[in-house]
Design a protein around this motif. Structure first.
Motif, PDB file in Angstrom:
ATOM      1  N   GLY A  41     -29.278  53.045  34.274  1.00 41.67           N
ATOM      2  CA  GLY A  41     -28.983  51.672  33.915  1.00 41.67           C
ATOM      3  C   GLY A  41     -27.774  51.146  34.672  1.00 41.67           C
ATOM      4  O   GLY A  41     -26.899  51.913  35.075  1.00 41.67           O
ATOM      5  N   PRO A  42     -27.690  49.842  34.872  1.00 37.78           N
ATOM      6  CA  PRO A  42     -26.547  49.271  35.598  1.00 37.78           C
ATOM      7  C   PRO A  42     -25.201  49.616  34.963  1.00 37.78           C
ATOM      8  O   PRO A  42     -24.219  49.886  35.658  1.00 37.78           O
ATOM      9  N   GLU A  43     -25.148  49.633  33.622  1.00 35.72           N
ATOM     10  CA  GLU A  43     -23.892  49.938  32.951  1.00 35.72           C
ATOM     11  C   GLU A  43     -23.484  51.393  33.167  1.00 35.72           C
ATOM     12  O   GLU A  43     -22.296  51.739  33.093  1.00 35.72           O
ATOM     13  N   VAL A  44     -24.450  52.266  33.434  1.00 32.54           N
ATOM     14  CA  VAL A  44     -24.140  53.672  33.707  1.00 32.54           C
ATOM     15  C   VAL A  44     -23.376  53.788  35.020  1.00 32.54           C
ATOM     16  O   VAL A  44     -22.406  54.557  35.137  1.00 32.54           O
ATOM     17  N   LEU A  45     -23.802  53.031  36.018  1.00 31.01           N
ATOM     18  CA  LEU A  45     -23.100  53.055  37.303  1.00 31.01           C
ATOM     19  C   LEU A  45     -21.675  52.525  37.153  1.00 31.01           C
ATOM     20  O   LEU A  45     -20.741  53.047  37.771  1.00 31.01           O
ATOM     21  N   VAL A  46     -21.518  51.500  36.343  1.00 31.26           N
ATOM     22  CA  VAL A  46     -20.179  50.954  36.126  1.00 31.26           C
ATOM     23  C   VAL A  46     -19.301  51.997  35.442  1.00 31.26           C
ATOM     24  O   VAL A  46     -18.124  52.189  35.802  1.00 31.26           O
ATOM     25  N   ALA A  47     -19.848  52.689  34.436  1.00 30.04           N
ATOM     26  CA  ALA A  47     -19.085  53.728  33.740  1.00 30.04           C
ATOM     27  C   ALA A  47     -18.725  54.864  34.682  1.00 30.04           C
ATOM     28  O   ALA A  47     -17.615  55.420  34.623  1.00 30.04           O
ATOM     29  N   ALA A  48     -19.651  55.236  35.580  1.00 28.24           N
ATOM     30  CA  ALA A  48     -19.377  56.307  36.543  1.00 28.24           C
ATOM     31  C   ALA A  48     -18.287  55.890  37.520  1.00 28.24           C
ATOM     32  O   ALA A  48     -17.419  56.698  37.885  1.00 28.24           O
ATOM     33  N   ARG A  49     -18.317  54.637  37.961  1.00 23.06           N
ATOM     34  CA  ARG A  49     -17.287  54.150  38.875  1.00 23.06           C
ATOM     35  C   ARG A  49     -15.921  54.137  38.187  1.00 23.06           C
ATOM     36  O   ARG A  49     -14.905  54.504  38.797  1.00 23.06           O
ATOM     37  N   THR A  50     -15.887  53.734  36.922  1.00 22.42           N
ATOM     38  CA  THR A  50     -14.634  53.742  36.167  1.00 22.42           C
ATOM     39  C   THR A  50     -14.096  55.161  36.034  1.00 22.42           C
ATOM     40  O   THR A  50     -12.892  55.403  36.204  1.00 22.42           O
ATOM     41  N   ALA A  51     -14.985  56.111  35.732  1.00 23.21           N
ATOM     42  CA  ALA A  51     -14.567  57.511  35.615  1.00 23.21           C
ATOM     43  C   ALA A  51     -14.045  58.046  36.942  1.00 23.21           C
ATOM     44  O   ALA A  51     -13.058  58.792  36.986  1.00 23.21           O
ATOM     45  N   ALA A  52     -14.700  57.661  38.037  1.00 17.87           N
ATOM     46  CA  ALA A  52     -14.264  58.135  39.353  1.00 17.87           C
ATOM     47  C   ALA A  52     -12.858  57.648  39.673  1.00 17.87           C
ATOM     48  O   ALA A  52     -12.024  58.409  40.190  1.00 17.87           O
ATOM     49  N   ALA A  53     -12.571  56.390  39.352  1.00 16.99           N
ATOM     50  CA  ALA A  53     -11.247  55.850  39.634  1.00 16.99           C
ATOM     51  C   ALA A  53     -10.172  56.523  38.784  1.00 16.99           C
ATOM     52  O   ALA A  53      -9.037  56.709  39.238  1.00 16.99           O
ATOM     53  N   LEU A  54     -10.522  56.918  37.576  1.00 16.90           N
ATOM     54  CA  LEU A  54      -9.545  57.509  36.669  1.00 16.90           C
ATOM     55  C   LEU A  54      -9.334  59.001  36.918  1.00 16.90           C
ATOM     56  O   LEU A  54      -8.212  59.497  36.831  1.00 16.90           O
ATOM     57  N   LEU A  55     -10.392  59.717  37.267  1.00 16.87           N
ATOM     58  CA  LEU A  55     -10.357  61.183  37.225  1.00 16.87           C
ATOM     59  C   LEU A  55     -10.370  61.855  38.590  1.00 16.87           C
ATOM     60  O   LEU A  55     -10.391  63.094  38.656  1.00 16.87           O
ATOM     61  N   ARG A  56     -10.351  61.115  39.652  1.00 10.80           N
ATOM     62  CA  ARG A  56     -10.363  61.736  40.980  1.00 10.80           C
ATOM     63  C   ARG A  56      -9.110  62.598  41.165  1.00 10.80           C
ATOM     64  O   ARG A  56      -7.991  62.177  40.907  1.00 10.80           O
ATOM     65  N   GLY A  57      -9.329  63.835  41.562  1.00 12.16           N
ATOM     66  CA  GLY A  57      -8.230  64.753  41.802  1.00 12.16           C
ATOM     67  C   GLY A  57      -7.699  65.445  40.573  1.00 12.16           C
ATOM     68  O   GLY A  57      -6.673  66.120  40.635  1.00 12.16           O
ATOM     69  N   THR A  58      -8.391  65.300  39.427  1.00 18.21           N
ATOM     70  CA  THR A  58      -7.919  65.904  38.168  1.00 18.21           C
ATOM     71  C   THR A  58      -8.659  67.200  37.880  1.00 18.21           C
ATOM     72  O   THR A  58      -9.627  67.566  38.555  1.00 18.21           O
TER      73      THR A  58
END
Length: 619
Positions: free
Chosen positions: A452-469
């Motif tokens: 779903g479109p909202e799933v991609l948005v949630a994944a993008r938000t997670a990527a911005a927050l958790l990259r390198g963690t």
């Protein structure tokens, strides 16, 4: 509930006009101050709004509102219903309504096992004592022989008191015909059955066989050893204890008492003060219903009633009245419904607006926490009339979103938000004008299989927050690639990535559990959305949330699914800890693992080793 209104019985139009008189307005002001009213449908708040405007010096606005709704006064009730108790405030929520609690209590019926136990204590134990006393008085077992084998010949000569024995046997037959719940007396191997069988032989004038005499001796000795000799201090204490147990009211009788206490209350509300509902049996109730005065309610009945307690969310959490994230989701709907009302500075108007947003009639508003319901209520003339005294609805929506999200992370750090709550939060996010939706399951379109479109948005938000963690390291996620898919709106590519990560290429994001779990990992099940866009930080910090998630992951009652979810949340919480907090959590985990049973410690040894490797790779 008592309707004390002086205009009771007037037709609807007459009721409307009465409330516009001086006496009527005074009555409405009194209701506003006390809060003792019911708004069963949104329109029943209209005249209270008129009264509030008049008292606030807004006579022109009040007059305009009256003229707008007067044409409908002949067929619509615009007045509230008087009540004995105040309406709940805007922050008050409850797990179960009075009506729901009453229905649960009404289902408590007599339990066969409890009824059988009561019959044993009140009927069969006393009768067994009479049998025992009969044999002892008949001289069958002299005092110095109790507990010894004795002379078998002596038993054959104990045929005295046959008339008393016949009366005992006749009474046994009457008791057995009347009291059928307890069947232990029918067991031929029981001590009481042996005494009764020997008595039948004696009454019939037959000598006891050596075998029966030996059984009788052992049965009498056993009963005296367990109970004491009838009439002794030991036996008297036992009888008193049994009598006290037998005198306790059955749980269903006490549940019926609470039902009577609940009867005057509004079935659609909770109860602010549950103390009078769960207190001991009063003297008046004892006289009326035949229950012993001072009897305390059983814990199960008190717990059922406690679910109706109406209080702020944090109060219910502190008292353990919200046992799971699913129940939190049900309670959250009440907060979402009344979020706008919390923006009114005036306490009486705030309470009135909360009652208005809560009101619904039948199935008229099936999704009463939805943005659509909120819009319908907001556009009602009386709600519009008092809108200038409301706070910013967007800020109120954001505040409510933060309240629910923070409570979920803090109270259930290893569980997350249930799907129904996520859907409700999505509607609240619209009112809060947040830039992203929440991703509720199912995460893919059932026809195309694409995310779903909202799933991609949630994944993008997670990527911005958790990259390198530690979260990215542990799960082996390439968040740069995830961001690229999300930015390109490649829904099919995201579903394919989830299948590849699960080691199940070609499988569907719609139905394959392993593929769905990978989507949850990449999107963090909306945790990243809560943090980034709602500003969620649990009051105990991320360190406390991580410890709570580990406790949930290693709990004995956990299933494989709930354990995996809790471990995923543990990694998320650790990812938001700073280096010192992360080290503290890992040290704490070591101490907890050392105290776990060997099997439980072995099950988490591998994931814990992977966690340490991931943590070591993060600065």
């Amino acid at each position: 509930m008592t309707d004390r209104h002086p205009a009771r019985g007037l037709p609807t139009a007459g009721l409307f006009d009465h409330h516009l008189t001086d006496d009527g307005l005074a009555r409405l002001w009194s209701l506003l101050d006390s809060g003792c009213y019911e708004v069963r449908a949104p329109e029943e708040a209209a005249l209270l709004c008129v009264a509030w405007l008049v008292r606030a010096g807004e006579s022109a606005a009040a007059a305009a509102l009256v003229e707008e709704i007067r044409p409908f006064a002949g067929g619509t009730r615009f007045a509230p219903h008087p009540a004995d108790r105040p309406v709940p405030g805007a922050d008050a929520v409850h797990v179960r309504s009075v009506g729901e609690v009453a229905a649960m209590l009404a289902r408590r019926t007599p339990r066969p096992g409890v009824a059988a136990q009561h019959e044993a204590l009140t009927v069969w134990r006393p009768f067994e004592d009479e049998l025992l006393d009969h044999w002892l008085r008949a001289g069958a077992v002299p005092d110095h022989e109790v507990g010894q084998e004795g002379d078998q010949e002596g038993w054959r000569g104990a045929g005295q008191h046959t008339e008393e024995g016949a009366a005992l046997l006749a009474r046994y037959r009457r008791l057995a015909a009347t009291h059928t719940r307890c069947t232990k007396h029918l067991d031929p191997g029981s001590d009481a059955a042996v005494l009764r069988r020997a008595l039948e032989e004696q009454v019939a004038g037959r000598a006891l066989s050596p075998r029966l005499a030996g059984l009788l001796h052992r049965a009498v000795a056993s009963m005296v050893a367990r109970r004491g000799r009838p009439g002794s201090a030991e036996h008297t204490r036992l009888r008193e204890t049994r009598a006290a147990r037998a005198d306790r009211p059955a749980h269903h009788d006490l549940a019926a008492l609470v039902l009577r206490r609940l009867a005057p209350l509004d079935v659609s509300r909770g109860v602010e003060d549950i103390g009078p509902l769960i207190g001991p049996v009063t003297t008046e109730e004892a006289a009326r219903y035949g229950l012993p005065a001072g009897t305390a309610l059983p814990a199960s009945v008190r717990a059922t009633v406690a679910a109706a307690r109406s209080a702020p969310l944090d109060t219910l959490l502190e008292h353990g009245l919200i046992p799971s994230a699913e129940v939190l989701g049900e309670v959250a709907e009440q907060l979402i419904c009344t979020h706008t009302a919390r923006g009114y500075a005036d306490a009486s108007l705030r309470t009135l607006m909360a009652a208005t947003y809560r009101a619904r009639r039948g199935r008229r508003y099936p999704l009463w926490w939805s943005p659509e319901h909120h819009a319908r209520i907001t556009e009602l003339p009386w709600v519009r009339a008092v809108a200038p005294w409301a706070g910013d609805p967007v800020e109120q929506a954001r505040s409510t979103l933060w309240m629910i999200g923070e409570a979920g992370v803090r109270a259930f750090p290893g569980t997350g938000l249930p799907n129904l709550t996520v859907r409700a939060l999505s509607g609240l996010a619209q009112l809060a004008e947040l830039p992203v939706p929440f991703a509720a399951e199912p995460l893919a379109d059932s026809y195309s299989g694409m995310a779903g479109p909202e799933v991609l948005v949630a994944a993008r938000t997670a990527a911005a927050l958790l990259r390198g963690t530690v979260y990215e390291r542990y799960h082996g996620i390439d968040y740069a690639a995830v961001s690229a898919l999300a930015n390109a709106q490649d829904r099919e590519g995201f579903a394919r990535l989830c299948a590849e990560r699960a080691g199940r290429p070609g499988q569907s994001l719609v139905s394959d559990p392993a593929v769905i779990e990978q989507a949850r990992i990449l999107t963090t099940s909306d945790l990243a959305t809560l943090v980034v866009h709602a500003g969620i930080v649990p009051r105990g910090g991320w360190e406390g949330a991580a410890r709570g998630a580990f406790t949930a992951a290693t709990g004995r009652a956990g299933t494989a699914k709930s354990t995996a979810r809790a471990w995923r949340h543990l990694l998320f919480h650790l990812a938001l800890c700073d280096a010192d907090e992360r080290a503290s959590v890992l040290t704490w985990i070591d101490a907890r693992v050392a105290a776990l049973p060997a099997g439980a410690a072995a099950r988490i040894a591998r994931p814990l080793a992977d966690l340490r490797l991931a943590a070591a790779s993060v600065r």
